[in-house]
Design an enzyme around this catalytic site. Structure first.
Site, PDB file in Angstrom:
ATOM      1  N   GLY A 371       0.794  -1.227   0.000  1.00 26.71           N
ATOM      2  CA  GLY A 371       0.000   0.000   0.000  1.00 26.71           C
ATOM      3  C   GLY A 371       0.820   1.267   0.000  1.00 26.71           C
ATOM      4  CD  GLU A 372       2.947   0.731   3.362  1.00 28.09           C
ATOM      5  OE1 GLU A 372       3.115  -0.151   2.490  1.00 28.09           O
ATOM      6  OE2 GLU A 372       2.400   0.524   4.459  1.00 28.09           O
ATOM      7  CB  ALA A 373       3.826   5.872  -2.723  1.00 26.47           C
ATOM      8  CG  MET A 375       7.119  -0.268   0.932  1.00 22.33           C
ATOM      9  SD  MET A 375       6.211  -1.260   2.139  1.00 22.33           S
ATOM     10  CE  MET A 375       7.010  -2.843   1.928  1.00 22.33           C
ATOM     11  CB  ILE A 376       4.197   0.970  -5.134  1.00 24.11           C
ATOM     12  CG1 ILE A 376       3.118   0.399  -4.205  1.00 24.11           C
ATOM     13  CG2 ILE A 376       3.793   0.806  -6.586  1.00 24.11           C
ATOM     14  CD1 ILE A 376       1.780   1.094  -4.350  1.00 24.11           C
TER      15      ILE A 376
END
Length: 818
Positions: A371-373, A375-376
Site C-alpha cells: 500500500g505504501e508508495a 514500496m511500490i
C-alpha cells in the site's frame, strides 16, 4: 448404467460396448445438467422445475449405486463425474430445500463409498466446502446440520474411512486438514459453541450437541479399533513367520508377508514425516503472513531455501501458499538484501515473448502490491527496467526505461478508475484522458496511440485482478463472527455467498485437471499423529459433556470415549495425554468428598477400575490416581459397615491429640467433607453395591503378571498411597499397607533383579511407617500371622543374606511388637 465388458474374440473390442459407453456418458451428463438448472426464487416443492431437479438427482444416485466395474474404472466416466456431477453437487448444496440437500448428501455418500480413489481433490472440496461449512456456519438450518452430523456419524464408524481421510488430506501439503477440522468442529458443537447463536429451541440445541459428542466418541473408538485390528494382524503375521522358521519351511509367501509388513511400516513413517513437514510449512506460512522477514528466516532455518538472493527469490516465486500480500511487502523493503531479492525475482520472468499489457499482468499476478508508495516505486521501476531490456515492444515503443515505468503507473490508475465500484460511469477515464495523462513521457514525445488504445481496451474488458492468496475459501475460524444477529433473509444471502465460493473453488479444481493418488492406510502407527491432532478436542468434549449430563446412556457414551482415548495413549506411550485423560476421569469419581454422589460417579469409578485392569502395563505414574480411588472406595466400604476408624490397627494413641472442636450445627454437619457414618451408612451401602469390587481384587492379584517395568511403577505408587493413609491426621488407615504385603507375596516368584527393585520400595515404606508416631501394628495386617512370621516371611524368604533387610527386620520387630 451397469455396463458390462464387451471384449470380442481375440481381445478385440466390441463396437457395441463403445456405443453403450457413449450413450451412458451422454445420459449421465444430461442428468447432471438437468440437476444444475437454477430454480426460480420461491418456487413450490410441487412445481415442475422442482420435481424435475429432484427426479434427476434421484436418478443420478441410482446410476452411481448401480455402477458396474467398467463404469467405475473408465477414464471417460470418471471425467464425466468430475466435470459434471461434482459441479452439480456443489451448486445444489446452496439449496435450502431439505429434499434437495438430502439427495446431495446421499449422492456424496455413494461417491465416498465407490469412487473416492478417483476423486481425491473433489471429495476434499466437498467435505470442507459443504459438510464442514454446513456444521460451522450460522447460516445453515437445523435440519441441514442434523443431516450432515448423521452422515459424518455413518462415515467415521468405519475405521478405514477415518484413517484414510487423515492420510490423504492431513498428510498432504496440497489439501486442507480435513480430519483436524472435523474433530475441532464436532468438539465445538458438543461444547455448545456456535449452537447458541442459531436461535434454536433448547431440545434442538441438545440434539445437535448429542449428535456431535456421539460422532466424537465414534471417532475415538474407530481409531482404537483400527490400532487393535492392525496389531492383531501384525501378531498373526509374526506368529506365522515364527512357525515357518521353526519348521524350516520358509516359503516365498512368508517372505512376501514379511516384506509387506516392512512396506506398511515404511509407508507409515513416510506419512508421519509428510505430516510433520506439512506442520512446518503451515507454521512458516503463518509466520510469513505475520512478518515477511521473519517468515523468510524461518524457511531458511528449516532448509526450504538458502540465505542467498537467488534462492530466496526462487522460493518466493515458486513455493505454494505464500501470502501474496507479504511477498509484495518483502520485495518492496528498502534493505539491500531485499533489493537484491527483488532483482532476482524479476529476472525469473520471461518478458521476451509478451506484450507490455500481458507482461504487467503476469508480473502483478505473482504478488500483491503493497500500500505504501515508497514500496511500490522500486517494484514498478524494476519491472520497467526488465521489460525495457527484454520485451519485444520495448525498442518499438519506448525510448528509455522511464517511459515504461510511467506507463505501468498509469495502467494501475486506469485499472482502478475503470473498475472501482464507487466511481460513476460518467466519471470514468476516457481514452483521450488516458492518452493526455501520458503526453511527453517518452523522452519528450508521446507514446504510440495504437499501443495506448490497445492497453485501454484490454483493461476495460479484462480487469487486472490479483488472484486470491492460496488459502481455503472455507475459513472455519471466521465463519461465525458476524452472523449472530442476522435475520433469516440475511442468513440465506450469506449462505449463497459461501456456496458461491465453494462452487468457484470446485470449478477451478475441475479446470485444472489435477489428479492425486489416493493412499491406502495399512499400519496402526497412522493413529498416533491422528491422536496428537485430536487429543485435546476429545478431552474437552468428553469432559464438558460428562460434567453436564446425568443420563446414564450419555454417561456411558462419554466414558466409551475416555476408554478409547486412554487406550490409544497407552499403546503409543503418550504419557502426557494418558495422564491428562486419567486425571480428568478420576475427578468425576467424587470420592474425595461424598457430596451429591450419584449413579454417574459409580459408572466413572467402575470405568477407571476397568481401565486399570485392561491397561495395567501402561499406566506408570497414573497408578497413583487409580490406587487413590481404590483407597477411597475402601473408605466408603468402611462407612457402609458402620466402622468409624481403624484405631485398633495402630499402636499407642489411635489418633493424634487435637483440641476439641466446637459443636457444629446440622447444616455444617451435612456439608462435611465426609458424611458421618451414622447418617451415610445406607447411602454408602447402596453405592458399594453398584461398584464392581472384582476389578479391585483383579488389580492386585494380576500384579504377578505385570511387566517388570509396570510392577515397579505399581509398587512405587502403592507405597506412596499407603504412606498417605498412615499419615492422614484425621483418619489414618492401613488398607493399602495390607495390599503392599499382599503384592509382595504375589510377586515372590519374580526374578531376583526385579524383586530387588520391588523390595527396595517396600522396605522404605515399612521403615517410614515404623518411624511414624502412630506406628502401625503389623500384627493386625494378617491376622493369622505373628509379627515375627509376617516380617520374616517378607524379608528372609528369598533375601536371607542381605544386611539391609536384616537391619530393617530388627527395627520393625523392635517397633511393631506391642
Amino acid at each position: 448404467m451397469c455396463i458390462r465388458d464387451r471384449s470380442g474374440v481375440g481381445g478385440k473390442t466390441d463396437p457395441r460396448g463403445d456405443v453403450l459407453m457413449k450413450d451412458a456418458i451422454f445420459l449421465f451428463r444430461a442428468l447432471c445438467k438437468l440437476a444444475m438448472k437454477p430454480l426460480v426464487e420461491g418456487v413450490s416443492i410441487d412445481s415442475v422445475s422442482m420435481r424435475m431437479k429432484i427426479l434427476s438427482l434421484e436418478l443420478l444416485d441410482g446410476v452411481l449405486k448401480a455402477a458396474g466395474p467398467v463404469f467405475k474404472s473408465s477414464d471417460r466416466c470418471i471425467f464425466a463425474i468430475r466435470q459434471y456431477l461434482c459441479m452439480s453437487l456443489v451448486q445444489n448444496s446452496v439449496s435450502a430445500v431439505p429434499a434437495i440437500f438430502r439427495l446431495i448428501i446421499k449422492i456424496f455418500e455413494t461417491l465416498l463409498h465407490k469412487f473416492k480413489q478417483n476423486l481425491k481433490p473433489e471429495v476434499g472440496i466437498f467435505f470442507s466446502s459443504v459438510l464442514l461449512r454446513t456444521l460451522e456456519t450460522d447460516n445453515s438450518s437445523f435440519p441441514m446440520k442434523i443431516l450432515v452430523l448423521e452422515t459424518i456419524s455413518d462415515f467415521v464408524k468405519h475405521s478405514r474411512n477415518l484413517v484414510e481421510l487423515f492420510v490423504n488430506y492431513d498428510c498432504d501439503l496440497e489439501f486442507d486438514d480435513l480430519y483436524e477440522a472435523l474433530v475441532n468442529v464436532l468438539s465445538r458443537i458438543a461444547q455448545g459453541v456456535h449452537v447458541k447463536n442459531l436461535g434454536l429451541q433448547e431440545p434442538q440445541e441438545q440434539q445437535l450437541m448429542m449428535h456431535a459428542i456421539a460422532s466424537l466418541v465414534k471417532i475415538s473408538t474407530s481409531m482404537a479399533g483400527w490400532v487393535d485390528n492392525m496389531l492383531d494382524a501384525k501378531t498373526s503375521m509374526e506368529a506365522e513367520a515364527e512357525e515357518a522358521e521353526e519348521a524350516e519351511e520358509l516359503s516365498d509367501g512368508e517372505d512376501g508377508a514379511t516384506t509387506a509388513a516392512e512396506v506398511a511400516h515404511n509407508e507409515a513413517e513416510k506419512f508421519d514425516l509428510d505430516r510433520k513437514n506439512k506442520q512446518l510449512v503451515v507454521k512458516g506460512l503463518n509466520q510469513f503472513a505475520d512478518s515477511p522477514s521473519g517468515g523468510v528466516k524461518y524457511f531458511i532455518k528449516e532448509g526450504f531455501c538458502e540465505a542467498s538472493p537467488q534462492s530466496v527469490a526462487k522460493f518466493l516465486h515458486e513455493f505454494k501458499g505464500l501470502s501474496k500480500k507479504s511477498i509484495g511487502e518483502y520485495l518492496g523493503r528498502s534493505k539491500e538484501f531485499n533489493k537484491q531479492v527483488l532483482h532476482e525475482f524479476t529476472a525469473l520472468f520471461d518478458f521476451s515473448v509478451c506484450s507490455y499489457d500481458k507482461a504487467l499482468r503476469s508480473y502483478l499476478n505473482a504478488f500483491r502490491l503493497p500500500g505504501e508508495a515508497c514500496m511500490i516505486d522500486p517494484i514498478m521501476e524494476k519491472f520497467a527496467e526488465s521489460y525495457f531490456k527484454d520485451g519485444p515492444e520495448s525498442k518499438q515503443f519506448f525510448k528509455n526505461a522511464d517511459a515504461a515505468y510511467v506507463l505501468s503507473y498509469s495502467i494501475m490508475m486506469l485499472n482502478t478508475d475503470l473498475h472501482h465500484p464507487e466511481i460513476k460511469d460518467e466519471c470514468r477515464m476516457t481514452i483521450a484522458q488516458f492518452r493526455r495523462n501520458l503526453g511527453g513521457v517518452n523522452d519528450g514525445e508521446d507514446l504510440d496511440p495504437g499501443l495506448l488504445e490497445g492497453i485501454y481496451h484490454s483493461i476495460q474488458n479484462d480487469e487486472i485482478k490479483l488472484k486470491d492468496d492460496d488459502i481455503s475459501f472455507y475459513n472455519l475460524e471466521s465463519g461465525n463472527q458476524t452472523n449472530t444477529n442476522m435475520d433469516p433473509k440475511m442468513r440465506a444471502e450469506k449462505w449463497k455467498q459461501e456456496s458461491a465460493n465453494a462452487v468457484e473453488k470446485m470449478n477451478r479444481t475441475v479446470k485444472s485437471a489435477v489428479s492425486a493418488t489416493y493412499q491406502t492406510a495399512t499400519h496402526y502407527a497412522h493413529v498416533r499423529p491422528m491422536f496428537e491432532v485430536s487429543r485435546w478436542p476429545f478431552l474437552s468434549g468428553f469432559s464438558q459433556y460428562l460434567e453436564q449430563t446425568v443420563e446414564q446412556s450419555v454417561c456411558n457414551l462419554c466414558l466409551e470415549g475416555f476408554k478409547a482415548a486412554i487406550h490409544i495413549a497407552c499403546i503409543f506411550y503418550m504419557d502426557t495425554e494418558r495422564d491428562a485423560f486419567i486425571t480428568s476421569l478420576s475427578k468425576f469419581t467424587q470420592l474425595a468428598t461424598l457430596r451429591d454422589m450419584n449413579g454417574k460417579n459409580v459408572l466413572v469409578i467402575n470405568t477407571l477400575l476397568r481401565i486399570a485392569v485392561t491397561e495395567a502395563n501402561y499406566l506408570q505414574s497414573t497408578w497413583n490416581q487409580v490406587l487413590t480411588c481404590i483407597s477411597q472406595v475402601e473408605r466408603l466400604r468402611l462407612i457402609s459397615t458402620g466402622v468409624q476408624d481403624e484405631s485398633h490397627y495402630f499402636g499407642g494413641n489411635s489418633r493424634p491429640k487435637t483440641a476439641k472442636a466446637p459443636a457444629k450445627n446440622p447444616d455444617e454437619e451435612k456439608n462435611a467433607i465426609f458424611l458421618a457414618p451414622a447418617d451415610s451408612k445406607e447411602d454408602a451401602l447402596r453405592i458399594m453395591s453398584e461398584i464392581n469390587e472384582a476389578y479391585i481384587e483383579a488389580i492386585f492379584i494380576n500384579s504377578q503378571h505385570y511387566t517388570s517395568e509396570c510392577i515397579v511403577d505399581f509398587v512405587n505408587e502403592l507405597c506412596v498411597v499407603a504412606l498417605g493413609e498412615i499419615h492422614n491426621p484425621k483418619e489414618p488407615r492401613i488398607f493399602t499397607s495390607q495390599k503392599v504385603v499382599e503384592v509382595a507375596i504375589y510377586n515372590m516368584d519374580r526374578i531376583r533383579i526385579v524383586f530387588s527393585k520391588i523390595w527396595q520400595l517396600m522396605s522404605q515404606h515399612f521403615f517410614r511407617a515404623g518411624c511414624h508416631p502412630n506406628s502401625v501394628s503389623y500384627t493386625h495386617l494378617r491376622a493369622h500371622e505373628t509379627p515375627e512370621h509376617l516380617v520374616c516371611r517378607l524379608l528372609l524368604e528369598k533375601k536371607k543374606k542381605n544386611k539391609l533387610y536384616i537391619t530393617i527386620l530388627e527395627y520393625m520387630i523392635k517397633h511393631t511388637i506391642k
